[in-house]
Design a protein around this motif. Structure first.
Motif, PDB file in Angstrom:
ATOM      1  N   GLU A  75      51.040  34.735  28.674  1.00  0.00           N
ATOM      2  CA  GLU A  75      49.774  34.728  29.754  1.00  0.00           C
ATOM      3  C   GLU A  75      49.761  35.815  30.343  1.00  0.00           C
ATOM      4  N   PHE A  76      48.379  36.297  30.802  1.00  0.00           N
ATOM      5  CA  PHE A  76      47.817  37.324  31.467  1.00  0.00           C
ATOM      6  C   PHE A  76      46.919  36.642  32.725  1.00  0.00           C
ATOM      7  N   SER A  77      47.277  37.610  33.771  1.00  0.00           N
ATOM      8  CA  SER A  77      46.082  37.411  34.870  1.00  0.00           C
ATOM      9  C   SER A  77      44.747  38.070  34.293  1.00  0.00           C
ATOM     10  N   THR A  78      43.788  38.013  34.838  1.00  0.00           N
ATOM     11  CA  THR A  78      42.526  38.693  34.671  1.00  0.00           C
ATOM     12  C   THR A  78      42.608  40.080  34.513  1.00  0.00           C
ATOM     13  N   PHE A  81      44.893  41.243  31.912  1.00  0.00           N
ATOM     14  CA  PHE A  81      44.133  41.483  30.599  1.00  0.00           C
ATOM     15  C   PHE A  81      43.067  42.333  30.541  1.00  0.00           C
ATOM     16  N   LEU A 117      48.276  35.317  22.589  1.00  0.00           N
ATOM     17  CA  LEU A 117      47.636  35.339  23.786  1.00  0.00           C
ATOM     18  C   LEU A 117      47.471  33.874  24.120  1.00  0.00           C
ATOM     19  N   SER A 118      47.814  33.499  25.375  1.00  0.00           N
ATOM     20  CA  SER A 118      47.575  32.154  25.854  1.00  0.00           C
ATOM     21  C   SER A 118      46.619  32.000  27.032  1.00  0.00           C
ATOM     22  N   LEU A 119      45.181  31.338  27.066  1.00  0.00           N
ATOM     23  CA  LEU A 119      44.426  31.270  28.154  1.00  0.00           C
ATOM     24  C   LEU A 119      44.854  30.280  29.303  1.00  0.00           C
ATOM     25  N   SER A 120      45.612  29.353  28.759  1.00  0.00           N
ATOM     26  CA  SER A 120      46.247  28.313  29.628  1.00  0.00           C
ATOM     27  C   SER A 120      47.554  27.644  28.949  1.00  0.00           C
ATOM     28  N   ILE A 132      35.455  30.178  26.898  1.00  0.00           N
ATOM     29  CA  ILE A 132      36.591  30.885  28.046  1.00  0.00           C
ATOM     30  C   ILE A 132      36.745  32.201  27.776  1.00  0.00           C
ATOM     31  N   GLU A 135      33.979  34.485  28.381  1.00  0.00           N
ATOM     32  CA  GLU A 135      33.598  34.686  29.669  1.00  0.00           C
ATOM     33  C   GLU A 135      34.574  35.499  30.323  1.00  0.00           C
ATOM     34  N   GLN A 136      35.878  35.606  29.739  1.00  0.00           N
ATOM     35  CA  GLN A 136      37.107  36.515  30.190  1.00  0.00           C
ATOM     36  C   GLN A 136      36.650  38.098  29.593  1.00  0.00           C
ATOM     37  N   ARG A 139      34.082  39.187  31.823  1.00  0.00           N
ATOM     38  CA  ARG A 139      34.842  39.419  33.363  1.00  0.00           C
ATOM     39  C   ARG A 139      35.487  40.782  33.199  1.00  0.00           C
ATOM     40  N   TYR A 149      31.174  41.221  39.438  1.00  0.00           N
ATOM     41  CA  TYR A 149      31.125  39.996  38.760  1.00  0.00           C
ATOM     42  C   TYR A 149      29.698  39.077  39.165  1.00  0.00           C
TER      43      TYR A 149
END
Lengths: 151, 151
Positions: A75-78, A81, A117-120, A132, A135-136, A139, A149
């Motif tokens: 997992e990454f924070s935005t 990422f 990579l896990s988005l969730s 998603i 969108e990431q 971002r 943004y």
């Protein structure tokens, strides 16, 4: 730098398709983008499906580096990422994202990936995962360009 | 058991609104659902906005238990989330989900929540968070009813 998103099948939910297309369109200003569909399997046999789709994905990817999306991945924070994508940008390397089909992907494909990579931690539909991710990436493009943004 | 989703403002992206409405409609077969909008602030002052919207949210919630959605909260897999919701169902307690505005929520509101739940370590838009929550609740309803998920 080119970003490629590869997945089997089509986006089923009309709203997810609309969202995915919207962010892909916005992303075109920042990266050269390529969306590739490999054909999805036409059987309900889970194992057969996994093997068949993963084989097609691996054949398409060839020897390239790729990032696989999976709920059990890293997992990454935005922000993290964006730092990760920024490194690829700096090195001018291409980036390939692979999203599995309805039943996921084979262990072989997982082993070949450079990053999972896990988005969730939660399980999302195939269609929503695509939206998603788009969108990431948008971002991240805004963060790396120091632009605010726009919702 | 009643499930309530409370948030400030409106869903901006048409596709996210469409997705949210679709899953809320599907959910109606399983739970009594209530969607509540509190008015969003009309200023770009981040702190003022946080205070104003959180005050309205707290006023609406009153003394009820509530779950706040925040990227830094506790993560669940979909299975764990269904077990959590299942416990509420068994106890016939109502469930209230609160989603913050564009700038998030105040620390006071965070302290008052019974659980801070994270859908992802990544930052999602307000609109997409609402859509993803609705989809996860629908997924949970299907799991708890032993029904296969229909994409």
């Amino acid at each position: 730098m080119k970003i490629e998103v590869v997945y089997p099948g089509r986006i089923k939910n009309p709203f997810a398709k609309e969202g995915f297309n919207e962010y892909m369109k916005r992303l075109n200003r920042f990266f050269k983008l390529n969306v590739v569909n490999v054909s999805s399997c036409r059987t309900d046999d889970r194992n057969k499906c996994l093997k068949e789709e993963s084989k097609k994905l691996l054949k398409y990817i060839g020897s390239r580096d790729f990032i696989l999306l999976d709920a059990n991945g890293k997992e990454f924070s935005t922000k993290e990422f964006s730092q990760f994508i920024g490194k690829y940008l700096d090195s001018a390397r291409d980036l390939t994202f692979v999203i599995g089909g309805v039943y996921g992907v084979s262990d072989e494909l997982k082993k070949c990936s450079n990053l999972i990579l896990s988005l969730s931690r939660m399980t999302f539909t195939h269609s929503m995962t695509l939206m998603i991710l788009a969108e990431q990436l948008y971002r991240v493009a805004k963060i790396l360009s120091n632009q605010p943004y726009d919702h």
